[in-house]
Design an enzyme around this catalytic site. Sequence first.
Site, PDB file in Angstrom:
ATOM      1  N   CYS A 142     -10.423   0.171   4.017  1.00  0.00           N
ATOM      2  CA  CYS A 142      -9.034   0.002   3.577  1.00  0.00           C
ATOM      3  C   CYS A 142      -8.458   1.374   3.235  1.00  0.00           C
ATOM      4  CB  CYS A 142      -9.012  -0.891   2.338  1.00  0.00           C
ATOM      5  SG  CYS A 142      -7.369  -1.230   1.698  1.00  0.00           S
ATOM      6  N   LEU A 143      -7.232   1.635   3.677  1.00  0.00           N
ATOM      7  CA  LEU A 143      -6.625   2.944   3.399  1.00  0.00           C
ATOM      8  C   LEU A 143      -6.417   3.167   1.901  1.00  0.00           C
ATOM      9  CD1 LEU A 143      -4.030   3.383   6.299  1.00  0.00           C
ATOM     10  CD2 LEU A 143      -6.304   4.385   6.070  1.00  0.00           C
ATOM     11  N   GLN A 203       0.810  -1.224   0.000  1.00  0.00           N
ATOM     12  CA  GLN A 203       0.000   0.000   0.000  1.00  0.00           C
ATOM     13  C   GLN A 203       0.845   1.276   0.000  1.00  0.00           C
ATOM     14  OE1 GLN A 203      -2.666  -1.614   3.353  1.00  0.00           O
ATOM     15  NE2 GLN A 203      -4.030  -0.283   2.212  1.00  0.00           N
ATOM     16  N   HIS A 232      -7.481  -9.592   6.129  1.00  0.00           N
ATOM     17  CA  HIS A 232      -7.537  -8.441   5.230  1.00  0.00           C
ATOM     18  C   HIS A 232      -6.132  -8.067   4.740  1.00  0.00           C
ATOM     19  CE1 HIS A 232      -9.109  -4.333   3.999  1.00  0.00           C
ATOM     20  NE2 HIS A 232      -7.805  -4.143   4.013  1.00  0.00           N
TER      21      HIS A 232
HETATM   22 CO    CO Z   1      -6.460  -2.744   3.132  1.00  0.00          CO
END
Ligand code: CO
Length: 177
Positions: A101-102, A50, A143
């Site tokens: 989710c970011l 991410q 996740h």
């Molecule tokens: Co996420």
Amino acid sequence: MVRDIVVYPDKRLKQISKEVVNFDEKLHRLLDDMYDTMVAKNGVGLAAIQIDIPLRVLIINIPIESESDDPALQQPRENTLEVINPVLLEADGKTKYQEGCLSIPGYFEDVQRYSRVKVEYQDRYGEKFIIEDDAFLAIALQHEMDHLEGRLFIEKLSIIKRKKFEKEWKKRRRSGS
Ligand code: CO
């Protein structure tokens, strides 16, 4: 240092992350930056992919009850679970939980997961551990581990919900909010 978050539908989120082999200073800096980034964005978990680092690294920090809004008190650095090269050993039961989710900021939806997981992983020094959980941590682990395989929670939605999401997401991105 707070790093930029890769946001959906960026293709980089689809990469399969690689095993960590060097448990060195560079890995430690990555983990520290992941914590800074997660806290700055009000997240409870983050995978390295991410922030555009395709390594099998994730962190989770479940906020503790606090009178203060200060993230440093709600999510102290020392409470961070640092998970490197995780392997799912056991999983059973079923549960539904509202996830976010970011990389998909501002969107939350119910997702079905295993209710209990047992995971083997390494810490920042390469030492092996086993963690088992049947509450929120179990959800968070699933996740974040999905991120390492290039998967996002929206892929678990029904076709109808997914279509609705895509429509809303496009509209939101066009309006720049
Ligand atoms: Co996420």
